[in-house]
Write a protein that holds these residues in place. Structure first.
Motif, PDB file in Angstrom:
ATOM      1  N   PHE A 136       5.975  -3.900  -7.771  1.00 37.62           N
ATOM      2  CA  PHE A 136       5.257  -4.996  -7.523  1.00 37.62           C
ATOM      3  C   PHE A 136       4.369  -4.874  -6.266  1.00 37.62           C
ATOM      4  N   ASP A 137       3.065  -5.113  -6.482  1.00 36.45           N
ATOM      5  CA  ASP A 137       1.917  -4.590  -5.537  1.00 36.45           C
ATOM      6  C   ASP A 137       2.234  -5.853  -4.387  1.00 36.45           C
ATOM      7  N   TRP A 138       2.818  -5.622  -3.448  1.00 37.90           N
ATOM      8  CA  TRP A 138       3.050  -6.344  -2.449  1.00 37.90           C
ATOM      9  C   TRP A 138       1.717  -6.087  -1.250  1.00 37.90           C
ATOM     10  N   LYS A 139       1.154  -5.210  -1.235  1.00 35.07           N
ATOM     11  CA  LYS A 139      -0.063  -5.321  -0.501  1.00 35.07           C
ATOM     12  C   LYS A 139      -1.121  -6.027  -0.870  1.00 35.07           C
TER      13      LYS A 139
ATOM     14  N   ASP B 141      14.370 -10.493   5.637  1.00 35.40           N
ATOM     15  CA  ASP B 141      14.175  -9.139   5.923  1.00 35.40           C
ATOM     16  C   ASP B 141      13.373  -8.172   5.032  1.00 35.40           C
ATOM     17  N   GLU B 142      13.281  -8.617   3.698  1.00 35.89           N
ATOM     18  CA  GLU B 142      12.487  -7.614   2.783  1.00 35.89           C
ATOM     19  C   GLU B 142      11.017  -7.881   3.355  1.00 35.89           C
ATOM     20  N   LEU B 143      10.605  -9.279   3.312  1.00 35.59           N
ATOM     21  CA  LEU B 143       9.133  -9.497   3.547  1.00 35.59           C
ATOM     22  C   LEU B 143       8.658  -9.334   4.978  1.00 35.59           C
ATOM     23  N   GLN B 144       9.526  -9.417   5.915  1.00 39.61           N
ATOM     24  CA  GLN B 144       9.287  -9.079   7.262  1.00 39.61           C
ATOM     25  C   GLN B 144       9.088  -7.595   7.153  1.00 39.61           C
ATOM     26  N   THR B 145       9.714  -6.653   6.439  1.00 41.91           N
ATOM     27  CA  THR B 145       9.375  -5.190   6.412  1.00 41.91           C
ATOM     28  C   THR B 145       7.911  -5.096   5.871  1.00 41.91           C
ATOM     29  N   ILE B 146       7.465  -5.802   4.843  1.00 40.88           N
ATOM     30  CA  ILE B 146       6.382  -5.656   4.262  1.00 40.88           C
ATOM     31  C   ILE B 146       5.324  -6.109   5.321  1.00 40.88           C
ATOM     32  N   GLU B 147       5.540  -7.266   6.069  1.00 40.56           N
ATOM     33  CA  GLU B 147       4.414  -7.531   7.116  1.00 40.56           C
ATOM     34  C   GLU B 147       4.254  -6.491   8.001  1.00 40.56           C
TER      35      GLU B 147
END
Length: 434
Positions: free
Chosen positions: A328-331, A366-372
């Motif tokens: 999935f393209d989180w960028k 935690d997952e989305l904080q890592t993506i941030e």
């Protein structure tokens, strides 16, 4: 007209007579793999022929004024953070012949259906930029009206418009994020104007405001099948929420569309302020018009319920095949959550319309904080770009009418042919310091 003297009219039904030529017209809102769910115009629109795309250089002078370079992120030490985030207004567009909003409105409520379930594909014509379609000459007007109405009904002080640095749709911030990241696949335009001494009005501009679909995607149908209208909002065609926050020293006002919300517990149901039918006969119209400027009306009605920030959901759909072929393209997706501080992201996976899994994530996870953390390089560039854009707009002053145009990754500043304002004069007065 002084800012404080313009607050009292936001009662009952309001008729605004905006002026100026169209700045935000047409819209394409494609996401890799699917389209974001947006409200359908109705089955009767399925055979409608949409107008041709607008030319991105329409209304602009031929020669650019300057090139805007992508800022260097290493010039900023501190991470970009959203602080002091606050809800300041919201509204729903209504199915009406004349532009009409319901304030504060409410998003559709997530039904949490048990998977699997099968839905039909998207067919017909759908909004991709409803503000641009409904009120193209003054796309920020509903935002201003909704915020002022919220301040009045909540009996708080009038919103401090002169202290804001940027007033924008989230969509513009996402475009800038793609630009600074080097994604040159999507050209874009943003129309700019100075309000007061420092506030930059960023008007969304698109080639088209509606999209036609013929059965290859499922995003719109998924939203319809998985949510239900909030009480008092049955006639709605889309919910927009407005927040303010501090972005490392820049004071932002950001509007964005909300796909859904987590409903309140059944034993504590929220009731709408009143139904549209109950209000229709009781609300009085107030006309705020300039004798020399008439280009359409914005009607405002009261109804709906303010939704907590912790209940707001972004819905996304992907096919099983696309999820197998790539991650999935989180960028691409994360900035959408970040710039609106949307609390929940629901990713629904389907196989030819049979939805079998809904992956639920929280912005605070935690997952989305890592993506941030991974996005910080580009977030720093966007933060610097916004300050640079503000400097450019302030340099051109209140009479300046300039636009950002990005083609093949190169961002240029152009002057517009017309000197029309993007908002009526009484609204522009709200940004003046007393």
């Amino acid at each position: 007209m002084a800012a404080n003297s313009y607050q009292s009219p936001w009662r009952g039904s309001i008729v605004m007579a905006p002026s100026g030529r169209s700045f935000s017209q047409g819209a394409s809102h494609y996401r890799s793999g699917s389209f974001s769910p947006r409200t359908s115009l109705g089955a009767s629109s399925a055979q409608e022929t949409l107008p041709p795309d607008l030319n991105m250089m329409d209304g602009l002078k031929k020669a650019p004024l300057q090139v805007v370079a992508i800022p260097k992120s290493d010039a900023v030490q501190d991470n970009v953070k959203v602080e002091d985030c606050a809800y300041i207004g919201s509204y729903n567009w209504l199915k009406r012949d004349e532009p009409t909003i319901l304030v504060p409105g409410s998003p559709p409520q997530w039904q949490n259906r048990a998977t699997p379930y099968t839905i039909p594909p998207d067919t017909g014509v759908f909004f991709s930029d409803q503000n641009g379609y409904r009120i193209p000459k003054t796309v920020l007007l509903p935002l201003i009206v909704a915020v002022n109405k919220h301040a009045e009904t909540s009996k708080s002080l009038p919103f401090d418009w002169p202290s804001m640095d940027i007033v924008t749709d989230r969509n513009n911030l996402r475009k800038l994020m793609r630009w600074v990241s080097g994604n040159a696949e999507r050209d874009f335009r943003i129309d700019l104007q100075l309000a007061g001494k420092r506030t930059v009005l960023m008007n969304r501009w698109e080639k088209r405001t509606r999209e036609a679909f013929s059965g290859r995607t499922f995003g719109y149908s998924f939203e319809k099948a998985s949510t239900s209208p909030a009480p008092g909002c049955k006639d709605s065609t889309g919910h927009h929420r407005i927040i303010s926050y501090d972005l490392n020293g820049l004071k932002m006002v950001v509007r964005f569309e909300v796909d859904a919300c987590i409903p309140p517990p059944a034993k504590y149901p929220r009731k709408s302020i009143s139904s549209i039918d109950e209000l229709a006969d009781s609300l009085n119209a107030v006309s705020l018009s300039s004798p020399s400027r008439r280009a359409g009306d914005l009607h405002v009605m009261e109804g709906g319920t303010v939704v907590s920030a912790t209940a707001v959901i972004e819905l996304t759909t992907r096919s099983q095949a696309s999820m197998k072929s790539r991650f999935f393209d989180w960028k691409e997706a994360y900035p959408q959550l970040f710039f609106s501080q949307t609390a929940h992201h629901f990713l629904a996976i389907h196989q030819r319309g049979r939805f079998y899994d809904v992956q639920k994530r929280k912005l605070s996870s935690d997952e989305l904080q890592t993506i941030e953390a991974d996005a910080q390089v580009d977030l720093k560039r966007v933060r610097m770009a916004l300050e640079l854009i503000q400097d450019i707009v302030m340099k051109h002053g209140k009479k300046g009418r300039i636009s950002l145009v990005c083609v093949n990754g190169v961002l240029n500043v152009y002057e517009r042919d017309s000197d029309d304002s993007c908002l009526p004069d009484p609204i522009m007065d709200l940004f003046e310091t007393s």
